[in-house]
Design an enzyme around this catalytic site. Sequence first.
Site, PDB file in Angstrom:
ATOM      1  CB  SER A 142      -0.854  -0.003   1.275  1.00  0.00           C
ATOM      2  OG  SER A 142      -1.464   1.247   1.488  1.00  0.00           O
ATOM      3  CE1 TYR A 155      -4.484  -2.012   5.041  1.00  0.00           C
ATOM      4  CE2 TYR A 155      -3.479   0.121   4.602  1.00  0.00           C
ATOM      5  CZ  TYR A 155      -4.078  -1.041   4.144  1.00  0.00           C
ATOM      6  OH  TYR A 155      -4.256  -1.234   2.795  1.00  0.00           O
TER       7      TYR A 155
HETATM    8  N1  LIG Z   1      -8.576  -0.137  -1.676  1.00  0.00           N
HETATM    9  C1  LIG Z   1      -7.479   0.597  -1.452  1.00  0.00           C
HETATM   10  O1  LIG Z   1      -7.493   1.843  -1.517  1.00  0.00           O
HETATM   11  C2  LIG Z   1      -6.184  -0.085  -1.107  1.00  0.00           C
HETATM   12  C3  LIG Z   1      -5.025   0.696  -1.064  1.00  0.00           C
HETATM   13  C4  LIG Z   1      -3.822   0.085  -0.767  1.00  0.00           C
HETATM   14  C5  LIG Z   1      -3.771  -1.275  -0.526  1.00  0.00           C
HETATM   15  N2  LIG Z   1      -4.926  -1.998  -0.560  1.00  0.00           N
HETATM   16  C6  LIG Z   1      -4.795  -3.432  -0.311  1.00  0.00           C
HETATM   17  O2  LIG Z   1      -5.345  -4.130  -1.401  1.00  0.00           O
HETATM   18  C7  LIG Z   1      -5.714  -5.446  -0.993  1.00  0.00           C
HETATM   19  C8  LIG Z   1      -7.106  -5.737  -1.499  1.00  0.00           C
HETATM   20  O3  LIG Z   1      -8.009  -4.872  -0.854  1.00  0.00           O
HETATM   21  P1  LIG Z   1      -9.270  -4.244  -1.582  1.00  0.00           P
HETATM   22  O4  LIG Z   1      -9.121  -2.781  -1.510  1.00  0.00           O
HETATM   23  O5  LIG Z   1      -9.505  -4.901  -2.879  1.00  0.00           O
HETATM   24  O6  LIG Z   1     -10.423  -4.595  -0.524  1.00  0.00           O
HETATM   25  P2  LIG Z   1     -11.472  -5.793  -0.468  1.00  0.00           P
HETATM   26  O7  LIG Z   1     -12.028  -5.742   0.901  1.00  0.00           O
HETATM   27  O8  LIG Z   1     -12.387  -5.706  -1.633  1.00  0.00           O
HETATM   28  O9  LIG Z   1     -10.565  -7.092  -0.675  1.00  0.00           O
HETATM   29  C9  LIG Z   1      -9.909  -7.748   0.384  1.00  0.00           C
HETATM   30  C10 LIG Z   1     -10.047  -9.229   0.133  1.00  0.00           C
HETATM   31  O10 LIG Z   1      -9.290  -9.932   1.135  1.00  0.00           O
HETATM   32  C11 LIG Z   1     -10.111 -10.982   1.634  1.00  0.00           C
HETATM   33  N3  LIG Z   1      -9.698 -11.344   2.984  1.00  0.00           N
HETATM   34  C12 LIG Z   1      -9.728 -10.582   4.103  1.00  0.00           C
HETATM   35  N4  LIG Z   1      -9.315 -11.297   5.162  1.00  0.00           N
HETATM   36  C13 LIG Z   1      -9.019 -12.538   4.708  1.00  0.00           C
HETATM   37  C14 LIG Z   1      -8.555 -13.736   5.321  1.00  0.00           C
HETATM   38  N5  LIG Z   1      -8.296 -13.786   6.642  1.00  0.00           N
HETATM   39  N6  LIG Z   1      -8.350 -14.816   4.545  1.00  0.00           N
HETATM   40  C15 LIG Z   1      -8.625 -14.778   3.224  1.00  0.00           C
HETATM   41  N7  LIG Z   1      -9.058 -13.673   2.584  1.00  0.00           N
HETATM   42  C16 LIG Z   1      -9.265 -12.575   3.320  1.00  0.00           C
HETATM   43  C17 LIG Z   1     -11.518 -10.399   1.597  1.00  0.00           C
HETATM   44  O11 LIG Z   1     -12.512 -11.392   1.710  1.00  0.00           O
HETATM   45  C18 LIG Z   1     -11.500  -9.692   0.251  1.00  0.00           C
HETATM   46  O12 LIG Z   1     -11.810 -10.564  -0.797  1.00  0.00           O
HETATM   47  C19 LIG Z   1      -5.580  -5.447   0.535  1.00  0.00           C
HETATM   48  O13 LIG Z   1      -4.358  -6.062   0.902  1.00  0.00           O
HETATM   49  C20 LIG Z   1      -5.550  -3.968   0.880  1.00  0.00           C
HETATM   50  O14 LIG Z   1      -4.883  -3.720   2.091  1.00  0.00           O
HETATM   51  C21 LIG Z   1      -6.120  -1.448  -0.852  1.00  0.00           C
END
Ligand SMILES: NC(=O)c1ccc[n+]([C@@H]2O[C@H](COP(=O)([O-])OP(=O)(O)OC[C@H]3O[C@@H](n4cnc5c(N)ncnc54)[C@H](O)[C@@H]3O)[C@@H](O)[C@H]2O)c1
Length: 250
Positions: A142, A155
């Site tokens: 991130s 986080y």
């Molecule tokens: N959305 C943003 O702005 C952003 C920015 C930087 C990083 N991220 C990172 O991107 C990645 C994806 O996030 P996203 O934004 O698509 O959100 P999201 O909530 O749509 O996706 C997260 C996914 O992780 C799964 N998950 C959570 N805990 C879990 C577990 N214990 N075991 C298995 N699966 C699990 C969820 O079910 C979901 O499918 C994450 O690592 C998040 O930290 C997101």
Amino acid sequence: MGYFTDKAILVTGGATGIGRETSKAIAAAGAAVMIGDKDDRAGETVEIIKQAGGTAEFLPTDVTSAEQVNRLVAHCVERFGRMDGAFNNAGVLPPQRPIHEVSEDELDLAIDVDFKGVFFAMQAEIRHFLSVGGGAIVNTASVGALIADPNMAAYCAMKHAVAGLTKAAAVEYAQAGIRVNAIAPGFVVTPMTQHWADSTEFTDMFFQHNISGRCAQPEEMAGTVKHLLSDDASFVNGAVWTIDGGQTAH
Ligand SMILES: NC(=O)c1ccc[n+]([C@@H]2O[C@H](COP(=O)([O-])OP(=O)(O)OC[C@H]3O[C@@H](n4cnc5c(N)ncnc54)[C@H](O)[C@@H]3O)[C@@H](O)[C@H]2O)c1
């Protein structure tokens, strides 16, 4: 021939958001995709991929369990006969509060999912890649791995840890033909961040300081992940690539 014809790629966190869109893109590029997620909506991702003519499967998996992640890797190899790459993307954003108000449970959630989940997945993937002579791993960090925002200490700390883990693994396994990189997304509209996207107060403040003046859609992460997983990125190793519309350049 697609980018990943005859390849198999494992994705964690493919039920929604970045993981779903990237799974679709990887499958459209020819790979068989094995999705591990604890959310059953990963089954919908598989259906979308199949309806588009691709190959995908979902194994319910909680990435906080090393045993379940080991099973996921074994299942990928058993079902598709191989595993060439892995996108360790599952993550959570714990409730946002200042450090002095964070509970131990909230801290543990960040440690367990955002750090140990990636660590366990990498262990299982690396064991397999060592046995077949190489492979490519992409972790989802991130911009919180590079800078800090208020009320997201656990986080940010765990995403910094993912960046460190990415570099450590690249150093340890480069000679074994294993490349390990990470993406560092900025603000992407997904279920994790929908509450921010829905807040005009937040977006007004954010867009003012982001040179792109907008946030990203999850599909905008997929091209970079595909590239890093592919042989086109054969000399990219230990890198943490921002995909943030210039947020951290400003
Ligand atoms: N959305 C943003 O702005 C952003 C920015 C930087 C990083 N991220 C990172 O991107 C990645 C994806 O996030 P996203 O934004 O698509 O959100 P999201 O909530 O749509 O996706 C997260 C996914 O992780 C799964 N998950 C959570 N805990 C879990 C577990 N214990 N075991 C298995 N699966 C699990 C969820 O079910 C979901 O499918 C994450 O690592 C998040 O930290 C997101």
